[in-house]
Design a protein around this motif. Structure first.
Motif, PDB file in Angstrom:
ATOM      1  N   LYS A  76     -78.571  26.042  76.393  1.00 12.17           N
ATOM      2  CA  LYS A  76     -78.014  27.185  75.692  1.00 12.17           C
ATOM      3  C   LYS A  76     -78.679  28.485  76.147  1.00 12.17           C
ATOM      4  CE  LYS A  76     -75.489  24.579  72.925  1.00 12.17           C
ATOM      5  NZ  LYS A  76     -75.686  23.301  73.617  1.00 12.17           N
ATOM      6  N   PRO A  77     -77.964  29.621  76.011  1.00 11.82           N
ATOM      7  CA  PRO A  77     -78.537  30.911  76.417  1.00 11.82           C
ATOM      8  C   PRO A  77     -79.874  31.174  75.745  1.00 11.82           C
ATOM      9  CG  PRO A  77     -76.203  31.124  75.935  1.00 11.82           C
ATOM     10  CD  PRO A  77     -76.592  29.751  75.497  1.00 11.82           C
ATOM     11  N   ASP A  78     -80.825  31.661  76.536  1.00 15.04           N
ATOM     12  CA  ASP A  78     -82.151  31.974  76.005  1.00 15.04           C
ATOM     13  C   ASP A  78     -82.252  33.425  75.548  1.00 15.04           C
ATOM     14  OD1 ASP A  78     -84.709  30.891  75.411  1.00 15.04           O
ATOM     15  OD2 ASP A  78     -85.575  32.045  77.057  1.00 15.04           O
ATOM     16  N   GLN A  79     -81.197  34.186  75.798  1.00 11.39           N
ATOM     17  CA  GLN A  79     -81.139  35.567  75.350  1.00 11.39           C
ATOM     18  C   GLN A  79     -79.678  36.017  75.354  1.00 11.39           C
ATOM     19  OE1 GLN A  79     -82.483  38.485  78.506  1.00 11.39           O
ATOM     20  NE2 GLN A  79     -83.350  36.606  79.369  1.00 11.39           N
ATOM     21  N   ILE A  80     -79.411  37.135  74.706  1.00 11.21           N
ATOM     22  CA  ILE A  80     -78.052  37.671  74.697  1.00 11.21           C
ATOM     23  C   ILE A  80     -77.653  38.036  76.121  1.00 11.21           C
ATOM     24  CG2 ILE A  80     -76.596  39.565  73.904  1.00 11.21           C
ATOM     25  CD1 ILE A  80     -78.248  39.636  71.353  1.00 11.21           C
ATOM     26  N   THR A  81     -76.467  37.573  76.537  1.00 14.12           N
ATOM     27  CA  THR A  81     -76.037  37.731  77.918  1.00 14.12           C
ATOM     28  C   THR A  81     -74.586  38.181  77.978  1.00 14.12           C
ATOM     29  OG1 THR A  81     -77.524  35.942  78.607  1.00 14.12           O
ATOM     30  CG2 THR A  81     -75.780  36.566  80.151  1.00 14.12           C
ATOM     31  N   GLU A  82     -74.323  39.213  78.756  1.00 15.71           N
ATOM     32  CA  GLU A  82     -72.956  39.664  78.981  1.00 15.71           C
ATOM     33  C   GLU A  82     -72.338  38.824  80.098  1.00 15.71           C
ATOM     34  OE1 GLU A  82     -71.556  41.895  76.990  1.00 15.71           O
ATOM     35  OE2 GLU A  82     -73.477  41.946  75.938  1.00 15.71           O
ATOM     36  N   LYS A 108     -77.797  34.147  71.832  1.00 19.70           N
ATOM     37  CA  LYS A 108     -78.950  33.276  72.056  1.00 19.70           C
ATOM     38  C   LYS A 108     -78.783  31.951  71.315  1.00 19.70           C
ATOM     39  CE  LYS A 108     -84.019  33.280  71.898  1.00 19.70           C
ATOM     40  NZ  LYS A 108     -85.223  34.080  71.575  1.00 19.70           N
ATOM     41  N   GLN A 109     -78.941  30.849  72.067  1.00 18.41           N
ATOM     42  CA  GLN A 109     -78.887  29.478  71.551  1.00 18.41           C
ATOM     43  C   GLN A 109     -77.525  29.087  70.976  1.00 18.41           C
ATOM     44  OE1 GLN A 109     -81.291  27.262  72.185  1.00 18.41           O
ATOM     45  NE2 GLN A 109     -82.254  28.957  73.309  1.00 18.41           N
ATOM     46  N   PHE A 110     -76.459  29.759  71.433  1.00 24.03           N
ATOM     47  CA  PHE A 110     -75.105  29.398  71.026  1.00 24.03           C
ATOM     48  C   PHE A 110     -74.258  29.108  72.259  1.00 24.03           C
ATOM     49  CE2 PHE A 110     -76.455  31.340  67.106  1.00 24.03           C
ATOM     50  CZ  PHE A 110     -75.740  30.667  66.126  1.00 24.03           C
ATOM     51  N   ASN A 111     -73.249  28.266  72.085  1.00 26.24           N
ATOM     52  CA  ASN A 111     -72.304  28.027  73.167  1.00 26.24           C
ATOM     53  C   ASN A 111     -71.460  29.269  73.413  1.00 26.24           C
ATOM     54  OD1 ASN A 111     -72.945  25.308  73.765  1.00 26.24           O
ATOM     55  ND2 ASN A 111     -71.770  24.613  71.987  1.00 26.24           N
ATOM     56  N   GLY A 112     -70.847  29.334  74.586  1.00 27.05           N
ATOM     57  CA  GLY A 112     -69.989  30.461  74.920  1.00 27.05           C
ATOM     58  C   GLY A 112     -68.637  30.342  74.229  1.00 27.05           C
ATOM     59  N   TYR A 140     -82.893  33.050  82.687  1.00 26.13           N
ATOM     60  CA  TYR A 140     -84.292  32.820  83.049  1.00 26.13           C
ATOM     61  C   TYR A 140     -84.719  33.676  84.233  1.00 26.13           C
ATOM     62  CZ  TYR A 140     -83.659  28.752  80.063  1.00 26.13           C
ATOM     63  OH  TYR A 140     -83.384  27.937  78.985  1.00 26.13           O
ATOM     64  N   ASN A 141     -83.770  34.095  85.032  1.00 28.11           N
ATOM     65  CA  ASN A 141     -84.066  34.941  86.192  1.00 28.11           C
ATOM     66  C   ASN A 141     -82.876  35.862  86.399  1.00 28.11           C
ATOM     67  OD1 ASN A 141     -84.657  36.128  88.620  1.00 28.11           O
ATOM     68  ND2 ASN A 141     -85.132  34.222  89.699  1.00 28.11           N
ATOM     69  N   ARG A 142     -82.972  37.099  85.946  1.00 30.21           N
ATOM     70  CA  ARG A 142     -81.846  38.012  85.929  1.00 30.21           C
ATOM     71  C   ARG A 142     -81.328  38.360  87.318  1.00 30.21           C
ATOM     72  NH1 ARG A 142     -79.521  37.790  81.277  1.00 30.21           N
ATOM     73  NH2 ARG A 142     -78.607  39.860  81.585  1.00 30.21           N
ATOM     74  N   THR A 143     -82.128  38.107  88.361  1.00 25.84           N
ATOM     75  CA  THR A 143     -81.654  38.391  89.716  1.00 25.84           C
ATOM     76  C   THR A 143     -80.721  37.290  90.223  1.00 25.84           C
ATOM     77  OG1 THR A 143     -83.573  37.307  90.729  1.00 25.84           O
ATOM     78  CG2 THR A 143     -83.761  39.667  90.234  1.00 25.84           C
ATOM     79  N   ASP A 144     -80.738  36.122  89.594  1.00 20.72           N
ATOM     80  CA  ASP A 144     -79.833  35.039  89.974  1.00 20.72           C
ATOM     81  C   ASP A 144     -78.532  35.154  89.176  1.00 20.72           C
ATOM     82  OD1 ASP A 144     -81.716  34.078  91.679  1.00 20.72           O
ATOM     83  OD2 ASP A 144     -82.285  32.359  90.438  1.00 20.72           O
TER      84      ASP A 144
END
Length: 289
Positions: A76-82, A108-112, A140-144
């Protein structure tokens, strides 16, 4: 025009990061769709995404035809992600233009989750042989960058079954029958015409739902007649409704019935309309989530 420029720039951004792009999509041989639930209360269409999780389309019984989509991730997402959702052509269909479906936020920690309109668009694009694809930065690595696609291979047959299931969904939901009040004609155990219809809906829904946990049946009378007679009348009403629910497939042990006689009125007993409201059985249903 600006939307087209934005979409093109997004693709350029993804293309420039190919070296750091993590791709998850089923191959032609591995692409599997399955109708995992098909009943008058729920239709569910699932697709496995190797090394990532699964895509799930769900529609449930209700007044309006609804559709939910969930991207069920192993991690699951480890942070809020666009994220950006795009319909693009698979590798074996070169030259077909891609288009944006929507943008969304992973919490964070929810499915899409995808909005209803966009979920329908995803099904339409899949039926055209396109590949709905999510793009977002690795939390985990914003450049990826991460690309998650839904393969249209082997989609058509299961999708037809899914649409057939949608046509059989009940026009009411669990919430519509979870608290139901039945009213009776004066004296005896005869339900009013409308209440018979309501009880039929409860019976029909319960016959399909295996997750019902407890059913509470509480019967009441008006205050006309002797108190002991009214108690017996309410007991008979509770028994008759409970018997009908057992016939719908609910285990007797899960039904809790109580006759309250002329206690706990919800209206005065001065007028016939008020007495009609007091002659009632209340059905309350709970289910596992």
């Amino acid at each position: 025009m600006w939307r087209k420029l934005l979409l093109v720039s997004s693709f350029c951004f993804v293309s420039s990061a190919q070296a750091d792009l993590q791709q998850y999509v089923a191959s032609l041989d591995d692409s599997m769709w399955r109708l995992s639930e098909s009943s008058p209360i729920e239709c569910r269409l699932e697709h496995d995404i190797p090394a990532y999780g699964k895509a799930i389309f769900t529609s449930r019984a209700g007044k309006d035809l609804n559709l939910n989509f969930s991207l069920d991730m192993w991690n699951k997402p480890d942070q809020i992600t666009e994220a950006q959702l795009i319909s693009k052509a698979p590798q074996w269909r070169p030259g077909v233009n891609a288009k944006e479906i929507t943008t969304l936020t992973y919490h964070k920690q929810f499915n899409g989750e995808v909005p209803r309109k966009a979920a329908w668009s995803m099904l339409t694009e899949l039926s055209k042989g396109m590949q709905p694809t999510f793009y977002y930065a690795d939390w985990y690595n914003r450049t990826d960058k991460v690309e998650v696609g839904l393969s249209a291979a082997n989609f058509g047959g299961e999708y037809r079954q899914f649409r057939s299931c949608l046509s059989t969904l009940l026009p009411y939901s669990f919430d519509d029958i979870a608290f139901t009040v039945l009213n009776y004609e004066a004296g005896g155990t005869a339900l009013t015409r409308f209440s018979k219809h309501q009880l039929n809906r409860v019976q029909e829904y319960l016959s399909y739902d295996p997750d019902v946990e407890l059913v509470f049946v509480d019967a009441y009378t008006d205050s006309y007649g002797g108190r002991s007679v009214n108690q017996r009348v309410s007991d008979r009403r509770a028994d008759s409704v409970a018997d009908l629910l057992v016939a719908s497939g609910i285990e007797q042990s899960r039904i809790h019935k109580t006759g309250h006689g002329e206690r706990r009125h919800v209206a005065s007993n001065q007028l016939s309309e008020e007495r009609d409201r007091n002659r009632r059985v209340v059905i309350k249903i709970s289910k596992t989530i």
